[in-house]
Design a protein around this motif. Sequence first.
Motif, short mmCIF file in Angstrom:
data_model
loop_
_atom_site.label_atom_id
_atom_site.label_comp_id
_atom_site.label_asym_id
_atom_site.label_seq_id
_atom_site.Cartn_x
_atom_site.Cartn_y
_atom_site.Cartn_z
N ARG A 58 19.22 -16.82 -51.55
CA ARG A 58 17.44 -16.72 -51.80
C ARG A 58 17.50 -17.29 -53.20
NH1 ARG A 58 18.46 -12.09 -48.52
NH2 ARG A 58 16.28 -11.56 -47.91
N LEU A 59 17.03 -18.03 -53.22
CA LEU A 59 16.66 -18.81 -55.10
C LEU A 59 15.19 -18.25 -55.43
CD1 LEU A 59 17.38 -20.31 -56.78
CD2 LEU A 59 16.48 -21.99 -56.17
N TYR A 60 14.81 -16.98 -56.46
CA TYR A 60 13.11 -17.17 -57.65
C TYR A 60 13.29 -17.62 -58.67
CZ TYR A 60 13.85 -13.54 -54.10
OH TYR A 60 13.77 -12.16 -53.10
N ASP A 61 12.03 -18.24 -58.57
CA ASP A 61 11.51 -18.77 -60.05
C ASP A 61 12.28 -17.76 -61.11
OD1 ASP A 61 10.05 -20.85 -61.48
OD2 ASP A 61 9.16 -18.94 -62.30
N ASP A 62 12.39 -18.24 -62.31
CA ASP A 62 12.28 -17.33 -63.66
C ASP A 62 11.28 -16.24 -63.85
OD1 ASP A 62 13.98 -19.70 -65.79
OD2 ASP A 62 14.96 -17.71 -64.04
N PHE A 63 9.88 -16.29 -63.48
CA PHE A 63 9.05 -15.77 -63.54
C PHE A 63 8.69 -14.85 -63.07
CE2 PHE A 63 5.20 -14.62 -66.53
CZ PHE A 63 4.44 -15.14 -65.03
N VAL A 64 9.41 -15.31 -61.30
CA VAL A 64 9.34 -13.56 -60.23
C VAL A 64 9.98 -13.50 -59.52
CG1 VAL A 64 6.49 -15.31 -59.35
CG2 VAL A 64 9.37 -15.19 -58.30
N LYS A 65 11.54 -14.05 -60.87
CA LYS A 65 12.41 -12.92 -60.42
C LYS A 65 12.06 -11.59 -60.43
CE LYS A 65 16.08 -15.99 -61.10
NZ LYS A 65 16.78 -16.26 -61.76
N GLY A 66 13.22 -10.12 -59.49
CA GLY A 66 12.92 -9.04 -60.41
C GLY A 66 11.43 -8.16 -59.83
N ARG A 67 10.34 -9.32 -59.79
CA ARG A 67 8.87 -8.38 -58.75
C ARG A 67 9.07 -9.17 -57.24
NH1 ARG A 67 4.69 -10.58 -61.64
NH2 ARG A 67 5.63 -12.74 -62.42
N PHE A 68 9.85 -10.32 -56.78
CA PHE A 68 9.35 -10.91 -55.84
C PHE A 68 10.05 -10.68 -54.53
CE2 PHE A 68 5.42 -13.59 -56.88
CZ PHE A 68 4.39 -13.17 -57.49
N THR A 69 10.29 -10.16 -53.34
CA THR A 69 11.36 -10.55 -52.19
C THR A 69 11.05 -10.99 -51.19
OG1 THR A 69 12.07 -8.48 -54.03
CG2 THR A 69 12.27 -8.92 -51.38
N VAL A 70 11.86 -11.90 -50.73
CA VAL A 70 12.08 -12.54 -49.48
C VAL A 70 12.40 -12.03 -48.37
CG1 VAL A 70 13.39 -14.28 -50.12
CG2 VAL A 70 11.53 -15.06 -48.68
N TYR A 80 8.32 -12.73 -45.22
CA TYR A 80 7.38 -11.93 -45.79
C TYR A 80 7.80 -12.46 -47.44
CZ TYR A 80 7.47 -9.67 -41.96
OH TYR A 80 6.70 -9.22 -40.16
N LEU A 81 7.23 -12.26 -48.00
CA LEU A 81 7.12 -12.43 -49.94
C LEU A 81 6.34 -11.59 -50.32
CD1 LEU A 81 8.16 -14.20 -52.02
CD2 LEU A 81 5.82 -15.24 -51.90
N GLN A 82 6.97 -10.26 -50.46
CA GLN A 82 6.82 -8.94 -51.64
C GLN A 82 6.98 -9.12 -52.73
OE1 GLN A 82 6.10 -5.83 -49.76
NE2 GLN A 82 5.36 -5.90 -52.09
N MET A 83 5.20 -8.95 -53.55
CA MET A 83 4.81 -9.27 -54.08
C MET A 83 4.92 -7.82 -55.04
SD MET A 83 2.54 -13.27 -54.09
CE MET A 83 1.71 -11.43 -53.66
N ASN A 84 5.12 -7.58 -56.13
CA ASN A 84 4.89 -5.95 -56.81
C ASN A 84 5.30 -6.37 -58.56
OD1 ASN A 84 5.81 -4.79 -54.39
ND2 ASN A 84 7.87 -4.20 -55.08
#
Length: 126
Positions: A58-70, A80-84
């Motif tokens: 999995r790879l996440y953009d720095d701005f969403v890291k820790g908040r979004f989960t695929v 799915y993309l869970q966005m918190n």
Amino acid sequence: EVQLVESGGGLVQAGGSLRLSCAASGVTLNDYVVGWFRQAPGKEREGVSCFSSRNGFRLYDDFVKGRFTVSSDRAKNTIYLQMNDLKPEDTAVYYCAAVVGAFELCDFADEDYDYWGQGTQVTVSS
């Protein structure tokens, strides 16, 4: 014909959550890479997250890291993309994209993806 259909977008207050779905038809997602991208008004499309089914990379953009989960559900052929903890800056049209193949890595290069969904609007109010 391969189709990707996003859903789950909507209007949410800052700090809230949404879960986006990307349902695939016309192809069974066995070995694949799925990417989530977004495009805000007046801005270029940017990568948010991507997932390789081969090894769970999995790879996440720095701005969403820790908040979004695929995540994925093979039985439903859906990603799915869970966005918190959503922020107003997350407001954009969100797209899922896919490429079929046994890739161990994924990236945010548009040209690496063969199939794209129509997008779903996410609006975060302050």
